[in-house]
Enzyme design. Structure first.
Site, PDB file in Angstrom:
ATOM      1  N   GLU A   1       0.844  -1.199   0.000  1.00 37.73           N
ATOM      2  CA  GLU A   1       0.000   0.000   0.000  1.00 37.73           C
ATOM      3  C   GLU A   1       0.879   1.249   0.000  1.00 37.73           C
ATOM      4  O   GLU A   1       0.976   1.974   0.988  1.00 37.73           O
ATOM      5  CB  GLU A   1      -0.953  -0.051   1.198  1.00 37.73           C
ATOM      6  CG  GLU A   1      -1.895  -1.245   1.130  1.00 37.73           C
ATOM      7  CD  GLU A   1      -2.755  -1.422   2.375  1.00 37.73           C
ATOM      8  OE1 GLU A   1      -2.760  -0.523   3.237  1.00 37.73           O
ATOM      9  OE2 GLU A   1      -3.415  -2.473   2.488  1.00 37.73           O
TER      10      GLU A   1
ATOM     11  N   ASN B   1      -1.849  -5.729  10.653  1.00 37.03           N
ATOM     12  CA  ASN B   1      -3.119  -5.165  11.112  1.00 37.03           C
ATOM     13  C   ASN B   1      -4.082  -6.215  11.653  1.00 37.03           C
ATOM     14  O   ASN B   1      -5.274  -5.946  11.842  1.00 37.03           O
ATOM     15  CB  ASN B   1      -3.796  -4.361  10.002  1.00 37.03           C
ATOM     16  CG  ASN B   1      -4.683  -3.269  10.564  1.00 37.03           C
ATOM     17  OD1 ASN B   1      -4.396  -2.699  11.618  1.00 37.03           O
ATOM     18  ND2 ASN B   1      -5.771  -2.968   9.874  1.00 37.03           N
TER      19      ASN B   1
ATOM     20  N   HIS C   1      -4.160   3.554   5.155  1.00 40.82           N
ATOM     21  CA  HIS C   1      -4.122   2.352   4.306  1.00 40.82           C
ATOM     22  C   HIS C   1      -4.606   2.716   2.905  1.00 40.82           C
ATOM     23  O   HIS C   1      -5.000   3.843   2.631  1.00 40.82           O
ATOM     24  CB  HIS C   1      -5.052   1.272   4.871  1.00 40.82           C
ATOM     25  CG  HIS C   1      -4.598   0.650   6.141  1.00 40.82           C
ATOM     26  ND1 HIS C   1      -3.880  -0.526   6.193  1.00 40.82           N
ATOM     27  CD2 HIS C   1      -4.769   1.037   7.431  1.00 40.82           C
ATOM     28  CE1 HIS C   1      -3.626  -0.842   7.454  1.00 40.82           C
ATOM     29  NE2 HIS C   1      -4.157   0.099   8.234  1.00 40.82           N
TER      30      HIS C   1
ATOM     31  N   TYR D   1     -14.598  -5.735   5.914  1.00 41.51           N
ATOM     32  CA  TYR D   1     -14.626  -7.085   6.470  1.00 41.51           C
ATOM     33  C   TYR D   1     -14.204  -7.063   7.936  1.00 41.51           C
ATOM     34  O   TYR D   1     -13.221  -6.414   8.297  1.00 41.51           O
ATOM     35  CB  TYR D   1     -13.674  -7.985   5.680  1.00 41.51           C
ATOM     36  CG  TYR D   1     -13.724  -9.447   6.070  1.00 41.51           C
ATOM     37  CD1 TYR D   1     -14.837 -10.219   5.774  1.00 41.51           C
ATOM     38  CD2 TYR D   1     -12.659 -10.037   6.724  1.00 41.51           C
ATOM     39  CE1 TYR D   1     -14.880 -11.565   6.114  1.00 41.51           C
ATOM     40  CE2 TYR D   1     -12.675 -11.380   7.070  1.00 41.51           C
ATOM     41  CZ  TYR D   1     -13.798 -12.140   6.764  1.00 41.51           C
ATOM     42  OH  TYR D   1     -13.841 -13.462   7.120  1.00 41.51           O
TER      43      TYR D   1
ATOM     44  N   GLU E   1      -8.831   4.438   4.555  1.00 41.46           N
ATOM     45  CA  GLU E   1      -8.525   3.755   3.299  1.00 41.46           C
ATOM     46  C   GLU E   1      -8.482   4.823   2.216  1.00 41.46           C
ATOM     47  O   GLU E   1      -9.493   5.462   1.924  1.00 41.46           O
ATOM     48  CB  GLU E   1      -9.582   2.701   2.967  1.00 41.46           C
ATOM     49  CG  GLU E   1      -9.677   1.555   3.966  1.00 41.46           C
ATOM     50  CD  GLU E   1      -8.542   0.553   3.834  1.00 41.46           C
ATOM     51  OE1 GLU E   1      -7.742   0.687   2.880  1.00 41.46           O
ATOM     52  OE2 GLU E   1      -8.459  -0.358   4.669  1.00 41.46           O
TER      53      GLU E   1
END
Length: 542
Positions: free
Chosen positions: A286, A362, A417, A470, A493
């Site tokens: 990432e 994570n 992220h 999730y 994100e």
């Protein structure tokens, strides 16, 4: 019956087909070949893992029953597929042709599509448009450079066109390490970890001591492979040397010397310094997270030292900002050199034949952590055998736990992220565990999402992590909120929503970082108004 079915699937993928060799799962890594295209020669390192014929599928859950959804997730876990992103309505997963064939047999054709049809070409693109520091001069003199930043889809075409046209007159060159301007080309490329650390050193030489700014490098700890986990921490003093009043808890001040071992009532309290911690890079692949963290810190320091009445200056007088741009430098460098989609750290975890490597950072934090029932040590999502088994999570947790001994109270923690364009508050492990501060966390999160959208026009969604992605135990923000009592704990994100996924082109680093900076500044101002300078006194402009 279900167990038999899953066993059959596993065997069907493991045993070669005698009918068609083309149906075999892709064998990786494949070696670099001199006959490969010019694009691949320029962009991919010899011996690095390749992703030819692999795709990323988007599976839509609309109209899929709960039982069918559970069956698909069981197959994904059994095959240890690389899940890229999940939401309430869809799932992105990387597949070889054989895996795609198996998974499609369990889903209606209307529920899935190849979202990224040619993964290797996207990997090539992410490398091709990346220029390193040695190539910065050439990139700055190319008139297609600015166009590429605004239209990443045409990068490859522009590159080919460049070979046939006369070079444009050279533009004024900016040294990538000239940090007196945010226009430095450093923010238009992804860099090796040594240049990330050099950037921090140049920040110190450029800004430390300017207008009372205290900027220091901190060493959080060591990785499994022995690399330093570095960060930079900044605070600005008032003109008269005093600091704003801290409304958080106070700490006791001990007095040494003969007969003074006890606390004295008249000066028993000393204010704790409020700290905001931004970390990135838990997952090696990432790349835009670390780049955005560095851009944020650079932008903050520039505005604070060049504008006496800037919000950045006021915030740096009220908070200590600590940025840890990459807590997983081992995984990051492995992603750069060997396997572009590497996710975990590089810790030896044994497993099958003693050759499994890596913990999913994570999933390794010590709040509601639990071992996985399905993933092996070689799995992409292996959470470790115990909480804080990973060198990196242990190092950062120790830093956070030692805040009071430094005279600080960490008030906010933001974990960067990619991808998905989300700004989330705890908890991630379960929606049954609801934070007492949920209303305020949501209010601030919505403001952050609006600030990011207003800056670049890209939409971000705010909400509770378990509801937007999730559900996973061992998440960093669950730990910071649930154990270390950091009220303003968030996970972001960043771009995009799947077009590029983890292979965001360098042309999108700057706009992504710019909107992240706007969001983080909004959050800091929100906390400032609420806790440092309440509404009865003049507020900061939004």
């Amino acid at each position: 019956m279900r167990a038999v079915t899953l066993s059959f699937i596993s065997l069907s993928l493991a045993i070669p087909s005698l009918i068609s060799a083309s149906q075999l799962p892709l064998q990786v890594p494949t070696s670099y070949n001199e006959d490969d295209s010019l694009l691949a020669q320029d962009s991919w390192r010899a011996g690095a893992e390749r992703y030819d014929d692999q795709q990323v599928w988007r599976v839509g859950w609309t109209g899929v029953g709960e039982n069918a959804k559970k069956e698909v997730m069981s197959i994904i876990e059994l095959l240890d597929l690389d899940v890229w992103h999940t939401t309430r309505s869809s799932l992105d997963v990387r597949l070889s042709p054989r895996e795609a064939e198996v998974l499609s047999s369990y889903l209606p054709t209307s529920t899935f599509k190849p979202f990224i049809p040619d993964l290797q070409s996207l990997v090539d693109l992410s490398f091709t448009s990346t220029f390193d520091l040695e190539a910065a001069e050439e990139a700055e003199s190319d008139d297609s450079y600015d166009d590429a930043r605004s239209n990443e889809v045409d990068i490859e075409k522009k590159r080919k066109k460049k070979k046939k046209t006369k070079p444009a007159p050279k533009k004024p060159q900016i040294d990538p390490f000239n940090l007196t301007t945010i226009e430095t080309p450093y923010h238009d490329a992804f860099h090796p970890i040594e240049d990330v650390y050099k950037f921090g050193q140049v920040l110190i030489s450029t800004f430390n001591g300017k207008d009372g700014l205290d900027l220091q490098e901190i060493n959080i700890g060591k990785t499994f492979e022995g690399r330093d986990i570095k960060g930079w921490t900044a605070k600005m003093t008032e003109v008269n040397g005093t600091q704003p009043q801290d409304l958080s808890k106070k700490r006791k001040k001990k007095h040494g010397g003969k007969g003074r071992g006890r606390e004295r009532e008249e000066d028993a309290e000393e204010p704790l310094e409020l700290e905001i911690v931004v970390q990135a890079g838990q997952h090696g692949r990432e790349w835009v997270g670390p780049s955005s963290a560095l851009y944020f810190l650079h932008n903050l320091l520039l505005h604070a030292t060049s504008h006496d009445d800037s919000d950045s200056r006021t915030l740096l007088k009220s908070f200590r900002f600590t940025v840890i741009p990459n807590i997983n430098p081992d995984g990051y460098e492995y992603s750069r050199q060997h396997s572009r989609l590497w996710r975990k750290n590089r810790q030896d975890v044994g497993g099958k034949n003693g050759k499994c490597v890596g913990v999913d950072l994570n999933s390794n934090w010590g709040y509601k952590w639990r071992p996985s029932k399905h993933s092996s040590p070689c799995s992409e999502t292996f959470p470790g055998r115990e909480a804080f088994e990973a060198y990196e999570t242990k190092a950062v947790s120790d830093y956070l736990a030692a805040a009071e001994s430094r005279g600080n109270k960490v008030r906010a923690f933001i974990d960067l992220h990619s991808y998905g364009q989300l700004f989330m508050f705890p908890f991630a492990h379960s929606c049954d565990d609801f934070p007492p501060d949920a209303e305020m966390l949501m209010e601030a999160g919505l403001g952050v999402a609006k600030a990011m959208r207003t800056r670049q026009g890209e939409g971000y969604e705010a909400g509770q992590a378990c509801d937007l992605t999730y559900r996973a135990p061992g998440d960093a923000i669950d730990y910071t909120y649930g154990v270390t009592d950091i009220r303003w704990s968030y996970s972001a994100e960043l771009r995009d929503t799947g077009t590029y996924g983890f292979m965001l082109p360098p042309s999108l680093i700057r706009p992504t970082a710019d909107e992240v900076t706007a969001g983080l500044l909004y959050l800091a101002k929100f906390i400032y108004v609420l806790e440092v300078n309440p509404p009865q006194t003049p507020r900061l402009d939004n």
